[in-house]
Scaffold this active site. Structure first.
Site, PDB file in Angstrom:
ATOM      1  N   GLU A   1      -9.128  17.451  28.555  1.00 19.72           N
ATOM      2  CA  GLU A   1      -8.534  16.780  27.406  1.00 19.72           C
ATOM      3  C   GLU A   1      -7.022  16.698  27.582  1.00 19.72           C
ATOM      4  O   GLU A   1      -6.397  17.622  28.103  1.00 19.72           O
ATOM      5  CB  GLU A   1      -8.873  17.549  26.128  1.00 19.72           C
ATOM      6  CG  GLU A   1      -8.523  16.848  24.836  1.00 19.72           C
ATOM      7  CD  GLU A   1      -9.153  17.560  23.631  1.00 19.72           C
ATOM      8  OE1 GLU A   1     -10.347  17.901  23.698  1.00 19.72           O
ATOM      9  OE2 GLU A   1      -8.430  17.788  22.650  1.00 19.72           O
TER      10      GLU A   1
ATOM     11  N   GLU B   1      -0.951  15.223  19.141  1.00 17.73           N
ATOM     12  CA  GLU B   1      -1.275  15.443  17.735  1.00 17.73           C
ATOM     13  C   GLU B   1       0.019  15.395  16.935  1.00 17.73           C
ATOM     14  O   GLU B   1       0.997  16.065  17.282  1.00 17.73           O
ATOM     15  CB  GLU B   1      -1.983  16.782  17.519  1.00 17.73           C
ATOM     16  CG  GLU B   1      -3.397  16.815  18.076  1.00 17.73           C
ATOM     17  CD  GLU B   1      -4.116  18.113  17.759  1.00 17.73           C
ATOM     18  OE1 GLU B   1      -5.327  18.059  17.518  1.00 17.73           O
ATOM     19  OE2 GLU B   1      -3.462  19.172  17.760  1.00 17.73           O
TER      20      GLU B   1
ATOM     21  N   ASP C   1      -3.812  15.703  25.029  1.00 13.37           N
ATOM     22  CA  ASP C   1      -3.641  15.536  23.586  1.00 13.37           C
ATOM     23  C   ASP C   1      -2.241  15.144  23.152  1.00 13.37           C
ATOM     24  O   ASP C   1      -1.251  15.726  23.602  1.00 13.37           O
ATOM     25  CB  ASP C   1      -3.909  16.874  22.864  1.00 13.37           C
ATOM     26  CG  ASP C   1      -5.345  17.280  22.877  1.00 13.37           C
ATOM     27  OD1 ASP C   1      -6.195  16.452  23.190  1.00 13.37           O
ATOM     28  OD2 ASP C   1      -5.612  18.451  22.557  1.00 13.37           O
TER      29      ASP C   1
END
Length: 265
Positions: free
Chosen positions: A101, A105, A103
């Site tokens: 993953e 955010e 990311d």
């Protein structure tokens, strides 16, 4: 673009697939709304997408295709005003217990406070590689481009063309790196007021709902890496002036010594 068939070798496959997918993508053709019961909307003939969050539910979408290396750009305009408790996530991820993953955010804020941009990298199911930044502009006032460049050597996070984080392949140190699992692109807007704003001290003000984030200009490019001096200078400028957390300097979290990949920073 990548398909569900992986008979070709990964690097050759990427060169064939991603090199022909550099045009701006129409959301109707390139994403699937996955949840939200009508709170995710595709507008303007597929050129604009919005996600909304209210007290009942958030919303999200994913790409139709999987990718194995390449560069993904997305323009976002984040939830304006008092967005405390909300998280807008934009990331690449594979599936399964040992997933990879990459990311972004965006952690909501009280009106007048800066958003926190939270980044993380997972490999073989293990994350914990967080770096956080303030942005040098108001990400709610207009669209800005957030990019992920992912190749076998490194991962580059960039904002409006300025690199903010470089994660180098640490396999020579015995640390896994995301390079074998194809990943889809995902995004979601959801309530995380148990941790998102000041560690959960500030809760979501539902009187301001619905909260809405907007997306446009999804762009999928071939894997091109430029390691010129100007890119490194801009990276160091962001690290010096806007980085607010780096797991590789957190002595309380790692009293016995930092993770091995920190030596590459």
């Amino acid at each position: 673009m990548a398909s569900s068939s992986w008979n070709l070798t990964p690097i050759v496959f990427v060169l064939l697939s991603l090199s022909v997918s550099s045009a701006l993508a129409n959301f109707y053709n390139n994403i699937d709304v996955t949840w939200g019961d009508g709170r995710a909307r595709i507008l303007n003939n597929g050129d604009l997408l919005t996600l909304s969050l209210d007290k009942t539910s958030g919303s999200g979408f994913q790409s139709k295709n999987e990718y194995l290396f390449g560069k993904i750009d997305m323009q976002l305009k984040l939830v304006p005003g008092n967005s405390a408790g909300t998280v807008t996530a934009y990331y690449l991820s594979s599936q399964g217990p040992t997933h990879d993953e990459i990311d972004y955010e965006f952690l909501g804020n009280l009106s007048g406070d800066p958003y926190i941009l939270h980044t993380n990298v997972y490999a073989q199911g293990k994350g914990g590689r967080e770096q956080q930044f303030y942005l040098w502009f108001d990400p709610t006032a207009d669209f800005h481009t957030y990019s992920i460049l992912w190749n076998p050597q490194r991962i580059i996070f960039s904002v409006d063309g300025t690199p903010i984080r470089e994660y180098k392949n640490p396999e020579s140190l015995g640390v896994p790196y995301p390079k074998n699992q194809p990943m889809k692109m995902y995004s979601s807007l959801w309530n995380a007021d148990d941790w998102a704003t000041r560690g959960g001290l500030v809760k979501t003000d539902w009187s301001r709902a619905p909260f809405t984030a907007s997306y446009r200009n999804l762009n999928q490019n071939a894997c091109i890496w430029s390691s010129g001096k100007s890119s490194q200078q801009r990276l160091q400028w962001v690290r010096k002036n806007y980085m607010i957390y780096n797991y590789c300097t957190d002595t309380k979290r790692f009293p016995q010594g930092f993770p091995a990949e920190c030596s590459l920073q």
